[in-house]
Design a protein around this motif. Structure first.
Motif, PDB file in Angstrom:
ATOM      1  N   ALA A 468     -39.706 -11.166  13.173  1.00 27.66           N
ATOM      2  CA  ALA A 468     -40.567 -11.438  14.323  1.00 27.66           C
ATOM      3  C   ALA A 468     -41.308 -10.192  14.773  1.00 27.66           C
ATOM      4  O   ALA A 468     -42.226 -10.274  15.587  1.00 27.66           O
ATOM      5  CB  ALA A 468     -39.741 -11.999  15.482  1.00 27.66           C
ATOM      6  N   LEU A 469     -40.913  -9.018  14.252  1.00 26.90           N
ATOM      7  CA  LEU A 469     -41.567  -7.759  14.627  1.00 26.90           C
ATOM      8  C   LEU A 469     -41.726  -6.874  13.406  1.00 26.90           C
ATOM      9  O   LEU A 469     -40.761  -6.590  12.696  1.00 26.90           O
ATOM     10  CB  LEU A 469     -40.734  -7.023  15.689  1.00 26.90           C
ATOM     11  CG  LEU A 469     -41.172  -5.585  16.029  1.00 26.90           C
ATOM     12  CD1 LEU A 469     -42.586  -5.576  16.612  1.00 26.90           C
ATOM     13  CD2 LEU A 469     -40.192  -4.935  17.001  1.00 26.90           C
ATOM     14  N   THR A 470     -42.961  -6.472  13.141  1.00 26.97           N
ATOM     15  CA  THR A 470     -43.266  -5.489  12.103  1.00 26.97           C
ATOM     16  C   THR A 470     -44.080  -4.374  12.747  1.00 26.97           C
ATOM     17  O   THR A 470     -45.083  -4.638  13.419  1.00 26.97           O
ATOM     18  CB  THR A 470     -44.053  -6.117  10.944  1.00 26.97           C
ATOM     19  OG1 THR A 470     -43.245  -7.100  10.303  1.00 26.97           O
ATOM     20  CG2 THR A 470     -44.463  -5.069   9.929  1.00 26.97           C
ATOM     21  N   MET A 471     -43.650  -3.137  12.541  1.00 22.53           N
ATOM     22  CA  MET A 471     -44.345  -1.976  13.116  1.00 22.53           C
ATOM     23  C   MET A 471     -44.857  -1.104  11.987  1.00 22.53           C
ATOM     24  O   MET A 471     -44.094  -0.672  11.120  1.00 22.53           O
ATOM     25  CB  MET A 471     -43.402  -1.179  14.024  1.00 22.53           C
ATOM     26  CG  MET A 471     -44.067   0.009  14.701  1.00 22.53           C
ATOM     27  SD  MET A 471     -42.954   0.913  15.831  1.00 22.53           S
ATOM     28  CE  MET A 471     -42.649  -0.331  17.091  1.00 22.53           C
ATOM     29  N   HIS A 472     -46.167  -0.874  11.988  1.00 24.52           N
ATOM     30  CA  HIS A 472     -46.789  -0.043  10.955  1.00 24.52           C
ATOM     31  C   HIS A 472     -47.599   1.048  11.637  1.00 24.52           C
ATOM     32  O   HIS A 472     -48.399   0.769  12.539  1.00 24.52           O
ATOM     33  CB  HIS A 472     -47.708  -0.886  10.066  1.00 24.52           C
ATOM     34  CG  HIS A 472     -48.412  -0.090   9.009  1.00 24.52           C
ATOM     35  ND1 HIS A 472     -47.905   0.085   7.745  1.00 24.52           N
ATOM     36  CD2 HIS A 472     -49.572   0.613   9.046  1.00 24.52           C
ATOM     37  CE1 HIS A 472     -48.729   0.838   7.044  1.00 24.52           C
ATOM     38  NE2 HIS A 472     -49.749   1.175   7.815  1.00 24.52           N
ATOM     39  N   LEU A 473     -47.404   2.288  11.216  1.00 29.21           N
ATOM     40  CA  LEU A 473     -48.139   3.422  11.768  1.00 29.21           C
ATOM     41  C   LEU A 473     -49.063   3.988  10.711  1.00 29.21           C
ATOM     42  O   LEU A 473     -48.676   4.150   9.553  1.00 29.21           O
ATOM     43  CB  LEU A 473     -47.181   4.500  12.279  1.00 29.21           C
ATOM     44  CG  LEU A 473     -46.355   4.096  13.513  1.00 29.21           C
ATOM     45  CD1 LEU A 473     -44.999   3.579  13.097  1.00 29.21           C
ATOM     46  CD2 LEU A 473     -46.201   5.250  14.481  1.00 29.21           C
ATOM     47  N   GLN A 474     -50.293   4.297  11.123  1.00 30.60           N
ATOM     48  CA  GLN A 474     -51.313   4.805  10.212  1.00 30.60           C
ATOM     49  C   GLN A 474     -52.034   5.973  10.871  1.00 30.60           C
ATOM     50  O   GLN A 474     -52.634   5.822  11.946  1.00 30.60           O
ATOM     51  CB  GLN A 474     -52.321   3.698   9.895  1.00 30.60           C
ATOM     52  CG  GLN A 474     -53.538   4.139   9.110  1.00 30.60           C
ATOM     53  CD  GLN A 474     -53.229   4.356   7.646  1.00 30.60           C
ATOM     54  OE1 GLN A 474     -52.778   3.442   6.969  1.00 30.60           O
ATOM     55  NE2 GLN A 474     -53.492   5.554   7.155  1.00 30.60           N
ATOM     56  N   SER A 475     -51.971   7.145  10.247  1.00 31.15           N
ATOM     57  CA  SER A 475     -52.680   8.296  10.791  1.00 31.15           C
ATOM     58  C   SER A 475     -54.115   8.309  10.279  1.00 31.15           C
ATOM     59  O   SER A 475     -54.410   7.832   9.177  1.00 31.15           O
ATOM     60  CB  SER A 475     -51.971   9.599  10.396  1.00 31.15           C
ATOM     61  OG  SER A 475     -52.032   9.796   8.988  1.00 31.15           O
ATOM     62  N   TYR A 476     -55.009   8.875  11.108  1.00 35.53           N
ATOM     63  CA  TYR A 476     -56.427   9.002  10.721  1.00 35.53           C
ATOM     64  C   TYR A 476     -57.056  10.070  11.602  1.00 35.53           C
ATOM     65  O   TYR A 476     -57.027   9.963  12.833  1.00 35.53           O
ATOM     66  CB  TYR A 476     -57.144   7.667  10.880  1.00 35.53           C
ATOM     67  CG  TYR A 476     -58.644   7.722  10.660  1.00 35.53           C
ATOM     68  CD1 TYR A 476     -59.176   8.282   9.503  1.00 35.53           C
ATOM     69  CD2 TYR A 476     -59.532   7.223  11.607  1.00 35.53           C
ATOM     70  CE1 TYR A 476     -60.547   8.330   9.288  1.00 35.53           C
ATOM     71  CE2 TYR A 476     -60.902   7.252  11.406  1.00 35.53           C
ATOM     72  CZ  TYR A 476     -61.412   7.813  10.256  1.00 35.53           C
ATOM     73  OH  TYR A 476     -62.765   7.868  10.050  1.00 35.53           O
ATOM     74  N   MET A 477     -57.584  11.103  10.993  1.00 34.21           N
ATOM     75  CA  MET A 477     -58.118  12.275  11.700  1.00 34.21           C
ATOM     76  C   MET A 477     -57.027  12.836  12.618  1.00 34.21           C
ATOM     77  O   MET A 477     -55.945  13.142  12.166  1.00 34.21           O
ATOM     78  CB  MET A 477     -59.397  11.900  12.451  1.00 34.21           C
ATOM     79  CG  MET A 477     -60.545  11.514  11.527  1.00 34.21           C
ATOM     80  SD  MET A 477     -62.145  11.479  12.379  1.00 34.21           S
ATOM     81  CE  MET A 477     -61.919  10.152  13.538  1.00 34.21           C
ATOM     82  N   ASN A 478     -57.306  12.909  13.919  1.00 38.38           N
ATOM     83  CA  ASN A 478     -56.319  13.440  14.862  1.00 38.38           C
ATOM     84  C   ASN A 478     -55.679  12.321  15.678  1.00 38.38           C
ATOM     85  O   ASN A 478     -55.218  12.534  16.804  1.00 38.38           O
ATOM     86  CB  ASN A 478     -56.980  14.451  15.808  1.00 38.38           C
ATOM     87  CG  ASN A 478     -58.115  13.817  16.605  1.00 38.38           C
ATOM     88  OD1 ASN A 478     -58.585  12.728  16.264  1.00 38.38           O
ATOM     89  ND2 ASN A 478     -58.554  14.480  17.660  1.00 38.38           N
ATOM     90  N   LYS A 479     -55.650  11.104  15.096  1.00 37.44           N
ATOM     91  CA  LYS A 479     -55.110   9.950  15.808  1.00 37.44           C
ATOM     92  C   LYS A 479     -54.024   9.259  14.980  1.00 37.44           C
ATOM     93  O   LYS A 479     -53.982   9.380  13.763  1.00 37.44           O
ATOM     94  CB  LYS A 479     -56.227   8.948  16.130  1.00 37.44           C
ATOM     95  CG  LYS A 479     -57.328   9.506  17.026  1.00 37.44           C
ATOM     96  CD  LYS A 479     -58.436   8.506  17.256  1.00 37.44           C
ATOM     97  CE  LYS A 479     -59.293   8.316  16.020  1.00 37.44           C
ATOM     98  NZ  LYS A 479     -60.485   7.467  16.279  1.00 37.44           N
ATOM     99  N   MET A 480     -53.165   8.536  15.677  1.00 37.37           N
ATOM    100  CA  MET A 480     -52.155   7.701  15.042  1.00 37.37           C
ATOM    101  C   MET A 480     -52.273   6.297  15.649  1.00 37.37           C
ATOM    102  O   MET A 480     -52.230   6.139  16.866  1.00 37.37           O
ATOM    103  CB  MET A 480     -50.749   8.251  15.272  1.00 37.37           C
ATOM    104  CG  MET A 480     -49.630   7.404  14.706  1.00 37.37           C
ATOM    105  SD  MET A 480     -49.481   7.517  12.914  1.00 37.37           S
ATOM    106  CE  MET A 480     -48.569   9.055  12.750  1.00 37.37           C
ATOM    107  N   THR A 481     -52.430   5.299  14.795  1.00 35.20           N
ATOM    108  CA  THR A 481     -52.540   3.919  15.258  1.00 35.20           C
ATOM    109  C   THR A 481     -51.228   3.194  14.999  1.00 35.20           C
ATOM    110  O   THR A 481     -50.737   3.168  13.871  1.00 35.20           O
ATOM    111  CB  THR A 481     -53.691   3.187  14.553  1.00 35.20           C
ATOM    112  OG1 THR A 481     -54.920   3.858  14.844  1.00 35.20           O
ATOM    113  CG2 THR A 481     -53.799   1.749  15.043  1.00 35.20           C
ATOM    114  N   ILE A 482     -50.664   2.618  16.066  1.00 36.26           N
ATOM    115  CA  ILE A 482     -49.443   1.819  15.953  1.00 36.26           C
ATOM    116  C   ILE A 482     -49.853   0.354  15.955  1.00 36.26           C
ATOM    117  O   ILE A 482     -50.445  -0.131  16.923  1.00 36.26           O
ATOM    118  CB  ILE A 482     -48.473   2.091  17.116  1.00 36.26           C
ATOM    119  CG1 ILE A 482     -48.189   3.577  17.247  1.00 36.26           C
ATOM    120  CG2 ILE A 482     -47.182   1.306  16.940  1.00 36.26           C
ATOM    121  CD1 ILE A 482     -48.967   4.259  18.333  1.00 36.26           C
ATOM    122  N   ALA A 483     -49.581  -0.342  14.857  1.00 41.84           N
ATOM    123  CA  ALA A 483     -49.926  -1.757  14.738  1.00 41.84           C
ATOM    124  C   ALA A 483     -48.647  -2.584  14.750  1.00 41.84           C
ATOM    125  O   ALA A 483     -47.699  -2.293  14.010  1.00 41.84           O
ATOM    126  CB  ALA A 483     -50.713  -2.017  13.450  1.00 41.84           C
TER     127      ALA A 483
END
Length: 520
Positions: A468-483
């Motif tokens: 029911a929960l999947t957490m994926h983190l993706q870095s890009y430039m100076n940011k980190m996106t938590i999906a």
């Protein structure tokens, strides 16, 4: 002379037969064991990526770019073919002519009535609808949706949808990046962070201490090997028990996918500062992965404590409501584990994939993945940095184990003995008995463009597996996106969970800065 002519003819026939065989092998490739599992009804998984674009998307430019890149990859120009020979079903990738308009969708969005806040909700609803629609197996298993939709952090949005059988997450991300170029130099491929793994211990070794160092080094190697064997045996027993009976605690974030085979999923995301994460990493002498695991542990503890507190508060009536409520409402001995997918083969480089699409060269591809079961320590702590220390201790132990390789080999062994259905059921049961999925991928360190369209963020995730929960983190430039990909019937407030992740990062950063000022 006639004999020489005959020999030349025979050699030519052999050469032509070899070429025909190679072409046939290229035209039709059997699915790997992992790809077959990903097509089983019990484990039918998709990868979905939301990409924010800085300017309006020009569909014609994107389509032309795809013709020169993505569709030259064998998996993205092949369809799935099921065959039955002598009561045995086989699945193969068969090359086909790609009709690009069948894969690039440009929906007609009436944007005049959509404000920024509504645009975010519209995007979430659009992506959520995509999770209910399976890809057509009569075509290559991918789609690209180009949305003329302005949100708070992007002028337009692109949504990529792949079937997981096409490749593992790292391969697919590398392939997408191979289709991109640096905004500062349209001829250059994206640059990923360089990880220096060199050890500083050898530099501290003096000539007089080399003999002693060798004894210490030998002892450490032997001890590490012994611990690896013990850790692997322990992890193998835990994974076996998880596949059979060992379940996580029933918490407000643990779903039950036995109730329904197909569910509508919701994808939400949040972008935070990668510099803040690096500050914590450098101060605590950890990796970025250690930090995000520790922050995730703190986030889940905070989120669950509030949910349990709210439930308890509803049961308490009267004037002494607050006095009866404990400061910590988390259950004791709470078991909450995450299934982490691990790539087991050498990572396919972006340059290799770019060369393959441009020149037709070959490179490694496929799903070579194993599982790690990672236990989160859920509790409230006076020192928020303790979450980081515990997460690092756990992941360091997991690194000194062959758990991922063992689960991969065990899956192949079971596949050969019992087939896809039994293997998919075992994996499905093991994953179902854990609570969530977690992954973390590194991205470009500079701004990149998708066929001339500068990108502001990338939010990727997976759905179709029993969580029911999947957490994926993706870095890009100076940011980190938590999906987060969530089942909204289980987690109805995923944005609140993102708030807790952001707040946990802020608390940990403040504790690190306070610790730094004390030591100065």
């Amino acid at each position: 002379m006639e004999q020489q002519t005959m020999e030349i003819k025979i050699q030519r026939d052999i050469s032509e037969a070899t070429v025909r065989k190679e072409e046939e092998e290229e035209e039709e490739q059997p699915l790997s064991p992992a790809a077959r599992v990903f097509h089983a009804p019990e484990f039918n998984c998709y990868v979905i990526t939301v990409i924010g674009i800085k300017r309006k998307i020009e569909p014609d430019v994107v389509i032309e770019g795809l013709k020169q890149s993505l569709i030259r990859h064998p998996r993205f120009s092949s369809k799935l073919v099921n065959k039955r020979n002598k009561n045995k079903q086989t699945q193969s990738w068969v090359r086909t002519n790609v009709v690009i308009d069948d894969h690039v969708i440009v929906p007609d969005i009436q944007t005049q009535n959509i404000e920024n806040a509504n645009a975010e909700a519209f995007l979430e609803s659009y992506v959520s609808d995509l999770t209910l629609v399976p890809l057509d197996i009569s075509k290559p298993l991918w789609e690209l949706h180009l949305l003329d939709l302005k949100t708070t952090d992007a002028e337009n949005v692109a949504v990529l949808k792949f079937h997981h059988s096409l490749g593992d997450g790292m391969s697919l991300m590398a392939l997408v990046l191979a289709c991109m170029r640096k905004t500062s130099n349209p001829e250059e491929l994206p640059t990923l962070p360089y990880q220096n793994r060199s050890s500083s211990r050898s530099s501290r070794l003096t000539a007089g201490s080399r003999g002693d160092f060798r004894c210490v080094w030998l002892f450490r190697v032997l001890w590490s090997a012994i611990m690896m064997v013990l850790n692997t045996v322990g992890d193998a027993l835990e994974f076996t028990a998880t596949a059979m009976f060992l379940k996580d605690t029933e918490t407000p974030i643990k779903g039950d996918f036995r109730l329904s085979k197909r569910k509508r999923m919701c994808l939400v995301y949040r972008t935070v500062s990668l510099d803040d994460i690096k500050l914590i990493k450098n101060t605590m002498k950890m990796t970025v992965n250690d930090v995000v695991l520790g922050v995730t542990q703190a986030c889940l503890s905070q989120y669950l404590e509030r949910i349990y507190g709210e439930k308890k508060k509803k049961k308490i009536v009267g004037e002494d409501q607050e006095s009866k409520r404990n400061s910590n409402d988390l259950p004791k001995r709470l078991r909450l584990r995450s299934a982490i997918l691990v790539n087991l083969r050498p990572t396919t480089g972006i340059q290799d994939l770019a060369d393959m699409m441009a020149k037709g060269s070959k490179c490694r591809w496929g799903n070579w993945i194993g599982y790690i079961v990672f236990p989160f320590s859920i509790s409230l702590r006076d020192d928020p940095l303790e979450h980081l220390r515990r997460a690092k201790k756990t992941i360091d132990r997991k690194k000194n184990s062959m758990e991922a390789a063992l689960t991969f080999l065990a899956g192949r062994f079971v596949m050969r003995l019992f087939g896809v259905k039994v293997t998919a059921n075992i994996i499905n049961r093991a994953v179902s008995n854990t609570t969530m999925s977690f992954s973390n991928l590194i991205g470009p360190i500079e701004e990149v463009s998708f066929f001339g369209h500068p990108i502001t963020y990338m939010a990727s995730s997976v759905y179709g597996h029993p969580h029911a929960l999947t957490m994926h983190l993706q870095s890009y430039m100076n940011k980190m996106t938590i999906a987060l990909t969530v089942d909204p019937t289980v987690i109805s407030d995923p944005h609140r969970l993102l708030d807790d992740w952001e707040e946990s990062l802020r608390i940990v950063k403040a504790a690190v800065e306070e610790r730094g000022s004390v030591h100065q």
